[in-house]
Motif scaffolding. Structure first.
Motif, PDB file in Angstrom:
ATOM      1  N   ASP A 186     -15.217  -3.811   1.436  1.00 45.73           N
ATOM      2  CA  ASP A 186     -15.193  -3.098   0.163  1.00 45.73           C
ATOM      3  C   ASP A 186     -13.794  -2.965  -0.421  1.00 45.73           C
ATOM      4  O   ASP A 186     -13.591  -2.276  -1.411  1.00 45.73           O
ATOM      5  CB  ASP A 186     -15.808  -1.709   0.337  1.00 45.73           C
ATOM      6  CG  ASP A 186     -14.968  -0.826   1.245  1.00 45.73           C
ATOM      7  OD1 ASP A 186     -14.147  -1.367   2.013  1.00 45.73           O
ATOM      8  OD2 ASP A 186     -15.127   0.409   1.197  1.00 45.73           O
TER       9      ASP A 186
ATOM     10  N   ALA B 248     -20.483   9.631   0.848  1.00 49.28           N
ATOM     11  CA  ALA B 248     -19.735   8.995  -0.237  1.00 49.28           C
ATOM     12  C   ALA B 248     -18.241   9.119   0.050  1.00 49.28           C
ATOM     13  O   ALA B 248     -17.809  10.005   0.802  1.00 49.28           O
ATOM     14  CB  ALA B 248     -20.072   9.638  -1.574  1.00 49.28           C
TER      15      ALA B 248
ATOM     16  N   THR C  81     -13.324   6.728  -8.454  1.00 47.90           N
ATOM     17  CA  THR C  81     -14.477   5.940  -8.041  1.00 47.90           C
ATOM     18  C   THR C  81     -15.202   6.632  -6.898  1.00 47.90           C
ATOM     19  O   THR C  81     -14.570   7.093  -5.944  1.00 47.90           O
ATOM     20  CB  THR C  81     -14.053   4.532  -7.585  1.00 47.90           C
ATOM     21  OG1 THR C  81     -13.442   3.850  -8.692  1.00 47.90           O
ATOM     22  CG2 THR C  81     -15.244   3.723  -7.103  1.00 47.90           C
TER      23      THR C  81
ATOM     24  N   ARG D 213     -18.111   5.844  -4.052  1.00 51.34           N
ATOM     25  CA  ARG D 213     -18.769   4.708  -3.397  1.00 51.34           C
ATOM     26  C   ARG D 213     -19.641   5.231  -2.262  1.00 51.34           C
ATOM     27  O   ARG D 213     -19.253   6.165  -1.552  1.00 51.34           O
ATOM     28  CB  ARG D 213     -17.719   3.738  -2.872  1.00 51.34           C
ATOM     29  CG  ARG D 213     -18.257   2.435  -2.303  1.00 51.34           C
ATOM     30  CD  ARG D 213     -17.096   1.544  -1.876  1.00 51.34           C
ATOM     31  NE  ARG D 213     -16.231   1.240  -3.008  1.00 51.34           N
ATOM     32  CZ  ARG D 213     -14.934   0.949  -2.903  1.00 51.34           C
ATOM     33  NH1 ARG D 213     -14.351   0.942  -1.725  1.00 51.34           N
ATOM     34  NH2 ARG D 213     -14.222   0.670  -3.985  1.00 51.34           N
TER      35      ARG D 213
ATOM     36  N   TYR E 185     -21.725   4.986   1.344  1.00 47.76           N
ATOM     37  CA  TYR E 185     -21.599   4.381   2.663  1.00 47.76           C
ATOM     38  C   TYR E 185     -22.754   4.800   3.562  1.00 47.76           C
ATOM     39  O   TYR E 185     -23.335   5.873   3.392  1.00 47.76           O
ATOM     40  CB  TYR E 185     -20.275   4.807   3.327  1.00 47.76           C
ATOM     41  CG  TYR E 185     -19.055   4.227   2.679  1.00 47.76           C
ATOM     42  CD1 TYR E 185     -18.420   3.106   3.206  1.00 47.76           C
ATOM     43  CD2 TYR E 185     -18.532   4.791   1.517  1.00 47.76           C
ATOM     44  CE1 TYR E 185     -17.295   2.567   2.606  1.00 47.76           C
ATOM     45  CE2 TYR E 185     -17.405   4.251   0.903  1.00 47.76           C
ATOM     46  CZ  TYR E 185     -16.789   3.143   1.453  1.00 47.76           C
ATOM     47  OH  TYR E 185     -15.682   2.610   0.836  1.00 47.76           O
TER      48      TYR E 185
ATOM     49  N   ALA F 259     -20.323  -0.134   3.857  1.00 42.73           N
ATOM     50  CA  ALA F 259     -20.533   0.222   2.452  1.00 42.73           C
ATOM     51  C   ALA F 259     -21.823  -0.411   1.948  1.00 42.73           C
ATOM     52  O   ALA F 259     -22.029  -1.621   2.097  1.00 42.73           O
ATOM     53  CB  ALA F 259     -19.352  -0.251   1.605  1.00 42.73           C
TER      54      ALA F 259
ATOM     55  N   ALA G 224     -24.276  -2.209  -0.448  1.00 45.08           N
ATOM     56  CA  ALA G 224     -23.944  -3.215  -1.460  1.00 45.08           C
ATOM     57  C   ALA G 224     -25.217  -3.833  -2.024  1.00 45.08           C
ATOM     58  O   ALA G 224     -26.233  -3.935  -1.332  1.00 45.08           O
ATOM     59  CB  ALA G 224     -23.057  -4.309  -0.865  1.00 45.08           C
TER      60      ALA G 224
ATOM     61  N   PRO H 129     -20.154  -3.480  -3.942  1.00 46.05           N
ATOM     62  CA  PRO H 129     -20.384  -2.130  -3.424  1.00 46.05           C
ATOM     63  C   PRO H 129     -21.175  -1.273  -4.417  1.00 46.05           C
ATOM     64  O   PRO H 129     -21.040  -1.423  -5.636  1.00 46.05           O
ATOM     65  CB  PRO H 129     -18.970  -1.577  -3.234  1.00 46.05           C
ATOM     66  CG  PRO H 129     -18.078  -2.759  -3.185  1.00 46.05           C
ATOM     67  CD  PRO H 129     -18.718  -3.800  -4.057  1.00 46.05           C
TER      68      PRO H 129
ATOM     69  N   GLN I  13     -21.323   1.761  -6.305  1.00 48.17           N
ATOM     70  CA  GLN I  13     -20.298   2.717  -6.699  1.00 48.17           C
ATOM     71  C   GLN I  13     -20.375   3.001  -8.186  1.00 48.17           C
ATOM     72  O   GLN I  13     -21.087   2.329  -8.936  1.00 48.17           O
ATOM     73  CB  GLN I  13     -18.910   2.182  -6.359  1.00 48.17           C
ATOM     74  CG  GLN I  13     -18.540   0.910  -7.122  1.00 48.17           C
ATOM     75  CD  GLN I  13     -17.193   0.354  -6.717  1.00 48.17           C
ATOM     76  OE1 GLN I  13     -16.799   0.429  -5.551  1.00 48.17           O
ATOM     77  NE2 GLN I  13     -16.450  -0.206  -7.662  1.00 48.17           N
TER      78      GLN I  13
ATOM     79  N   THR J 269     -17.550   4.555 -11.461  1.00 46.89           N
ATOM     80  CA  THR J 269     -16.164   4.876 -11.789  1.00 46.89           C
ATOM     81  C   THR J 269     -16.100   5.658 -13.090  1.00 46.89           C
ATOM     82  O   THR J 269     -16.832   5.372 -14.038  1.00 46.89           O
ATOM     83  CB  THR J 269     -15.316   3.598 -11.913  1.00 46.89           C
ATOM     84  OG1 THR J 269     -15.353   2.893 -10.674  1.00 46.89           O
ATOM     85  CG2 THR J 269     -13.878   3.927 -12.257  1.00 46.89           C
TER      86      THR J 269
ATOM     87  N   ASP K 231     -24.462  -2.714 -12.476  1.00 51.54           N
ATOM     88  CA  ASP K 231     -23.886  -1.462 -11.979  1.00 51.54           C
ATOM     89  C   ASP K 231     -22.908  -0.851 -12.976  1.00 51.54           C
ATOM     90  O   ASP K 231     -21.820  -0.385 -12.610  1.00 51.54           O
ATOM     91  CB  ASP K 231     -23.190  -1.683 -10.630  1.00 51.54           C
ATOM     92  CG  ASP K 231     -24.192  -1.996  -9.520  1.00 51.54           C
ATOM     93  OD1 ASP K 231     -25.306  -1.459  -9.578  1.00 51.54           O
ATOM     94  OD2 ASP K 231     -23.854  -2.773  -8.620  1.00 51.54           O
TER      95      ASP K 231
END
Length: 291
Positions: A68, A124, A159, A161, A163, A169, A171, A176, A178, A180, A251
């Motif tokens: 990631d 996260a 950001t 993300r 996990y 992570a 995906a 990934p 995530q 932002t 995304d």
């Protein structure tokens, strides 16, 4: 006087020390029980030589060779039913910002961190301008202003993300999972225009899609928009209630403040059928067909 002769009794051989054998059996069984209950009672797991605990930790999805960007391997799953996240920030009345994570097909599991990767579970991590900031086990996080002062004024990106419990992570499509946002303005890639301010005419290489949500109804009615691969897509969405905008497959996400028009711009560099929807009200806004 005659003496009576009694037959001599044969000396009995000593019996085997059965208690000693029993004791050894008990000790052996106790050792097995103790071994099973050690380390919190979890059974010891083994994996093939040459593979890591991370690779053997879970069987969900497919572990990719790519990471990631922070050293954690990507664990790819199908887009349908995959975890997703949106992130929103609001200034705190005393200091810094309050960060809110909205997740779908996912729940925070702080009690099982370090365990196997189970779909829809984990934690996260927050990154400030790409640098690790914090690990988060819930929907809210307070970000002190002191942590972002060194990043400069404006344009500081936060950001979030997702996990798995084994720290891989999540995906989708080798990217990934995530979201932002900017600490100074609207989320990255989105610009919020004041009500009634209007907006600039899109460029010739841009496909404009305008959508309005009022009382739970989408206008125009959800349909399909044909887009040539490589073109720029400009989504202008206005909702009468606060919500979150999400373009699946790409995304791309943005916060939808109530009564304001949000513009989300991105390049249609992937072929396929992609749905655009709201998260809180779970409304399908449109479908983008990129060819």
């Amino acid at each position: 006087m005659k003496r009576s002769h009694r037959p001599l009794r044969a000396t009995r051989p000593h019996r085997a020390a059965r208690p000693v054998v029993a004791a050894v059996t008990v000790l052996t069984a106790g050792a097995l029980v103790f071994g099973a209950s050690a380390c919190g009672g979890r059974a010891t797991t083994h994996h093939k030589p040459g593979t890591s605990h991370e690779q053997a930790g879970g069987s969900v999805g497919r572990l990719l060779t790519a990471d990631d960007g922070s050293g954690n391997r990507l664990r790819q799953v199908d887009a349908e039913g995959a975890p997703s996240v949106t992130v929103a920030v609001r200034p705190d009345s005393e200091d810094g910002w309050n960060v809110h994570l909205s997740v779908r097909n996912f729940r925070f599991t702080p009690d099982s961190v370090g365990g196997a990767a189970l779909l829809g579970r984990g934690h996260a991590r927050l990154f400030l301008d790409g640098h690790p900031l914090a690990r988060v086990y819930g929907s809210w996080y307070h970000l002190p202003a002191s942590l972002v002062r060194g990043a400069g004024k404006g344009g500081t990106e936060l950001t979030a993300r997702l996990y798995a419990d084994d720290h891989t992570a999540w995906a989708v499509n080798s990217a990934p999972v995530q979201a932002t946002t900017s600490l100074s303005t609207a989320p990255s890639g989105a610009a919020t225009a004041p009500e009634g301010s209007g907006s600039a005419t899109p460029r010739p290489d841009t496909t404009l899609v305008e959508i309005t949500v009022t009382h739970g109804k989408v206008s125009p009615a959800p349909g399909r928009t044909e887009i040539k691969k490589g073109r720029t897509v400009e989504l202008r969405v206005r909702s009468d209630r606060a919500d979150h905008l999400h373009v699946h497959g790409y995304d791309k996400e943005a916060v939808l403040p109530a009564g304001r028009t949000v513009t989300l711009t991105f390049t249609a560099d992937r072929s396929g059928l992609f749905e655009v929807e709201t998260h809180e009200s779970d409304l399908l806004l449109t479908q983008l067909v990129v060819r």
